[in-house]
Design an enzyme around this catalytic site. Structure first.
Site, short mmCIF file in Angstrom:
data_model
loop_
_atom_site.label_atom_id
_atom_site.label_comp_id
_atom_site.label_asym_id
_atom_site.label_seq_id
_atom_site.Cartn_x
_atom_site.Cartn_y
_atom_site.Cartn_z
N HIS A 50 -3.36 -5.06 1.54
CA HIS A 50 -2.60 -5.31 2.78
C HIS A 50 -2.53 -6.81 3.09
O HIS A 50 -3.39 -7.32 3.80
CB HIS A 50 -3.29 -4.61 3.96
CG HIS A 50 -3.17 -3.13 3.93
ND1 HIS A 50 -2.14 -2.45 4.53
CD2 HIS A 50 -3.95 -2.19 3.35
CE1 HIS A 50 -2.29 -1.16 4.34
NE2 HIS A 50 -3.38 -0.97 3.62
N GLU A 81 -0.83 -8.23 5.13
CA GLU A 81 -0.56 -8.46 6.55
C GLU A 81 -1.84 -8.39 7.39
O GLU A 81 -1.82 -8.66 8.57
CB GLU A 81 0.49 -7.45 7.06
CG GLU A 81 -0.01 -6.04 7.35
CD GLU A 81 -0.28 -5.20 6.09
OE1 GLU A 81 -0.26 -5.75 4.97
OE2 GLU A 81 -0.57 -4.00 6.25
N CYS A 109 0.83 -1.21 0.00
CA CYS A 109 0.00 0.00 0.00
C CYS A 109 0.87 1.26 0.00
O CYS A 109 1.53 1.52 -0.98
CB CYS A 109 -1.02 -0.05 1.13
SG CYS A 109 -2.43 1.02 0.77
N1 GLN Z 1 -3.39 6.27 0.56
C1 GLN Z 1 -2.23 6.05 1.34
C2 GLN Z 1 -1.00 6.68 0.69
O1 GLN Z 1 -0.97 6.88 -0.48
C3 GLN Z 1 -1.94 4.57 1.55
C4 GLN Z 1 -2.96 3.94 2.44
C5 GLN Z 1 -2.50 2.69 3.10
O2 GLN Z 1 -1.31 2.40 3.21
N2 GLN Z 1 -3.47 1.94 3.59
O3 GLN Z 1 -0.05 6.95 1.35
#
Ligand code: GLN
Length: 198
Positions: A174, A176, A79
């Protein structure tokens, strides 16, 4: 077994540590350049990429991490971590001027799937896994390959959500946040850090 590092500046650190521990890895929390010694792979967790990059800058981690990534060191960004690995970053509606490690030939479209309230879960087909994987998406980016070197390992209707460029792995979801350790396992096995189960 050499330790697996988890960047521990902000975000979903504990969840990665718990999955890696379950897989039998020795885990090291990374906060400084000195901490990067004696690890065999590194996870960049989710969180907020703008905060993470400014903390990495403050702790002088950008240069050493960039060098390691360029030299083939295995790094898996999830992410916000995936955003940090991408060479290009933008938002769905506009360009953003955001620094990153600039390692993977990927354009990360931040927050592609909407805000926190638009979080969703989807069963994903993942190359290398026999059964679907439950992807948890929270303000997730879309990960668009910018070169043929980027392999798409999983996609949703809108596009790629798990990609790999050699030593660099990026997931917009995610892995995890479920009790399923198979994606961490794939990453570690592909670099010979964990031995395949058969
Ligand atoms: N939208 C966030 C970003 O771009 C990421 C969100 C997340 O890690 N769940 O930093």
């Amino acid at each position: 077994m050499p330790a697996v590092g988890v960047l521990a500046l902000q975000g979903g650190v504990a969840e990665h540590i718990s999955i890696l521990t379950k897989l039998g890895c020795v885990v090291k929390e990374i906060r400084t350049p000195a901490g990067l010694k004696h690890i065999s792979a590194l996870i960049l967790p989710g969180g907020e990429s703008t905060t993470l990059i400014s903390l990495m800058n403050r702790w002088e981690l950008i240069r050493p991490l960039r060098a390691m990534g360029e030299e083939g060191f295995p790094i898996f960004g999830t992410c916000a971590g995936a955003v940090l690995l991408s060479k290009e970053i933008n938002e769905k509606e506009h360009e953003v001027n955001q620094d990153s490690l600039q390692l993977a030939d990927v354009r990360a479209v931040r927050n592609f799937f909407g805000r926190q309230t638009s979080s969703f879960v989807e069963e994903l087909t993942v190359a290398g896994l026999a059964e679907p994987f439950t992807g948890v998406f929270i303000r997730a980016p879309l990960l668009l390959p910018l070169s043929d070197e980027v392999e798409v390992l999983s996609r949703v209707k809108d596009g790629p959500v798990l990609v790999r460029q050699g030593n660099l792995w990026l997931s917009s979801f995610h892995p995890e946040l479920t009790s399923d350790s198979r994606i961490h396992m794939l990453f570690l096995e592909s670099h010979g850090i964990l031995k395949g189960s058969g």
